[in-house]
Scaffold this motif. Sequence first.
Motif, PDB file in Angstrom:
ATOM      1  N   ASN A 112       0.883  -1.160   0.084  1.00  0.00           N
ATOM      2  CA  ASN A 112      -0.094  -0.166   0.007  1.00  0.00           C
ATOM      3  C   ASN A 112       0.743   1.055  -0.107  1.00  0.00           C
ATOM      4  O   ASN A 112       0.361   2.280  -0.635  1.00  0.00           O
ATOM      5  CB  ASN A 112      -1.046  -0.100   1.179  1.00  0.00           C
ATOM      6  N   PHE A 113       1.941   0.999   0.906  1.00  0.00           N
ATOM      7  CA  PHE A 113       2.881   2.154   0.754  1.00  0.00           C
ATOM      8  C   PHE A 113       4.211   1.626   0.803  1.00  0.00           C
ATOM      9  O   PHE A 113       4.428   0.719   1.770  1.00  0.00           O
ATOM     10  CB  PHE A 113       2.657   3.280   1.696  1.00  0.00           C
ATOM     11  N   ILE A 114       5.303   2.502   0.652  1.00  0.00           N
ATOM     12  CA  ILE A 114       6.735   2.325   1.054  1.00  0.00           C
ATOM     13  C   ILE A 114       7.203   3.583   1.304  1.00  0.00           C
ATOM     14  O   ILE A 114       7.140   4.463   0.625  1.00  0.00           O
ATOM     15  CB  ILE A 114       7.551   1.818  -0.232  1.00  0.00           C
ATOM     16  N   VAL A 115       7.861   3.815   2.593  1.00  0.00           N
ATOM     17  CA  VAL A 115       8.277   4.980   3.196  1.00  0.00           C
ATOM     18  C   VAL A 115       9.680   4.982   2.779  1.00  0.00           C
ATOM     19  O   VAL A 115      10.602   4.370   3.152  1.00  0.00           O
ATOM     20  CB  VAL A 115       8.165   5.094   4.649  1.00  0.00           C
ATOM     21  N   ALA A 116       9.972   6.359   2.119  1.00  0.00           N
ATOM     22  CA  ALA A 116      11.305   6.658   1.788  1.00  0.00           C
ATOM     23  C   ALA A 116      12.475   6.869   2.768  1.00  0.00           C
ATOM     24  O   ALA A 116      13.623   6.378   3.033  1.00  0.00           O
ATOM     25  CB  ALA A 116      11.359   7.799   0.785  1.00  0.00           C
ATOM     26  N   GLU A 117      11.707   7.481   3.934  1.00  0.00           N
ATOM     27  CA  GLU A 117      12.601   7.590   5.095  1.00  0.00           C
ATOM     28  C   GLU A 117      13.238   6.434   5.867  1.00  0.00           C
ATOM     29  O   GLU A 117      14.436   6.472   6.243  1.00  0.00           O
ATOM     30  CB  GLU A 117      11.733   8.449   6.166  1.00  0.00           C
ATOM     31  N   SER A 118      12.294   5.204   5.887  1.00  0.00           N
ATOM     32  CA  SER A 118      12.954   4.144   6.478  1.00  0.00           C
ATOM     33  C   SER A 118      12.914   2.788   5.795  1.00  0.00           C
ATOM     34  O   SER A 118      13.601   1.985   6.119  1.00  0.00           O
ATOM     35  CB  SER A 118      11.785   3.731   7.687  1.00  0.00           C
ATOM     36  N   GLY A 119      12.425   3.026   4.686  1.00  0.00           N
ATOM     37  CA  GLY A 119      12.386   1.848   3.762  1.00  0.00           C
ATOM     38  C   GLY A 119      11.411   0.730   4.235  1.00  0.00           C
ATOM     39  O   GLY A 119      11.543  -0.473   3.601  1.00  0.00           O
ATOM     40  N   ARG A 120      10.364   1.103   5.269  1.00  0.00           N
ATOM     41  CA  ARG A 120       9.581   0.215   5.343  1.00  0.00           C
ATOM     42  C   ARG A 120       8.180  -0.073   4.139  1.00  0.00           C
ATOM     43  O   ARG A 120       7.876   1.037   3.834  1.00  0.00           O
ATOM     44  CB  ARG A 120       8.821   0.481   6.685  1.00  0.00           C
ATOM     45  N   LEU A 121       8.099  -1.137   4.044  1.00  0.00           N
ATOM     46  CA  LEU A 121       6.874  -1.551   3.333  1.00  0.00           C
ATOM     47  C   LEU A 121       5.766  -1.894   3.976  1.00  0.00           C
ATOM     48  O   LEU A 121       5.723  -2.452   4.970  1.00  0.00           O
ATOM     49  CB  LEU A 121       7.091  -3.015   2.395  1.00  0.00           C
TER      50      LEU A 121
END
Length: 464
Positions: free
Chosen positions: A202-211
């Motif tokens: 649904n999202f991937i966070v650029a700050e942490s690399g979390r999916l």
Amino acid sequence: MKLSAIDGFAHDLRPETKESVYKSTKKTHEARTKLLFDHFPNANRLRELAGEIKQHVIENLDTYLPKVEEKLKANGVQVHWAATAEEANQAVLDIMRRRQATKMVKAKTMVSEETELAHFLEKNGVECLETDLGEFIVQIDHDHPSHIVRPIIHKSRREVAVSFEKNGLGAYNDEPEVITRRARQFLRGKYFEADVGLTGANFIVAESGRLVLVTNEGNSRFSLAATRCHIAMVGIEKILPRDQDLGLLLNLLARSATAQQLTVYTEFIKGPRSPQQPDGPDEMHVIFVDNGRIDVLASECRDILRCIRCGACLNVCPVYRQASGHAYRSVYPGPVGAVLSPLLAKEKFPELADLPKASSLCGACQEVCPVNIPIPDLLLRLRDKNKREHGPSAGTPPMGAWSLLASQPAAWKAALLMGGAINFAPRALVPAPVRAWQDHRTLPPWRGGAFRKWMREHEAGKKS
């Protein structure tokens, strides 16, 4: 396809299917509206903020894509890039062949629907099983999803019971609890047999690399718990800048999609399991998929890339409610599909150019969109694009005279007085373009009154 393709599909739709789609979408939309505004009186400002965050990402993908790749690699994830659907599917197959894997369990992911991954893998000797209940039913029926969130919104429980019986999952029983239990019993063994689990994101966070994954059935967790390899197929637009953005987007996504405060399962996956973790994949791959998105980014309709696949625009759309998802002849139905499908399938644009016309332009889709996409504006831009590139649609009369008439008050009033006569004119006297236009359109019965007369009397009453 003719301009009336969706009208024709709606006309031929079984009454029980139409009733199921209408009731389900209406109920979800009403529950979404109450829940959202009960909790957030300033919900429209939150939608605007979410839209600004997503728009910032798509306007700066050249910055965020390298950043998220760096973070993923630092987390132990192997990153792949796929320009086309074929490249994305081949990347999945290559990973499986390197592992000598032959069985996959697959969570719901729209991008893999785009690439037709399941069919590709099956042709190459890989068992690819859908684990979302709706997608599983679609798969065993050799059908296609008709809603982004509810793939089998067009099916009744009786049809599902018949499918289960036909596929050896038990004698006919249309009780939802029985259907769900039988699916669970069948899928549990498949989770343990599988070599690879595949999800979207649904999202991937650029700050942490979390999916980030959100589901209501827990099937994505089951798909990853026993398998040793996790593959995620992700559209390049799915990035969020910061972890704190999830607080906003997850709240809006759950309420907009299923009228929940939060989905039952919300997973944050940083990478393959660490030595301290007892379960989970030893290996994780993320495949970033373009498949036409860069072309959309370069177009005047780039705002559609904000979409977070909640389905709220489908639930409120009067056209979707009457026609259902299959009428759109593409992976993405409803208002979002009317914009996105002709853009992603660039070579099929003439074939799908009628989709932007399947709208009353009422604006309800934008009003409910959690990221405030101006869908009516985008539909108009695509209509204009089709006219510029392919000319007016067959059966559409020239509108220049109409434009001139509608902009001259005196001429318009005269035309209104004379307009009723056309209803009684012999068909042979009606101009051919107008006849062709009328063949595909039927006006509702007249139930109005003499508005201009009422208005004159009303104004005269105010003055007296």
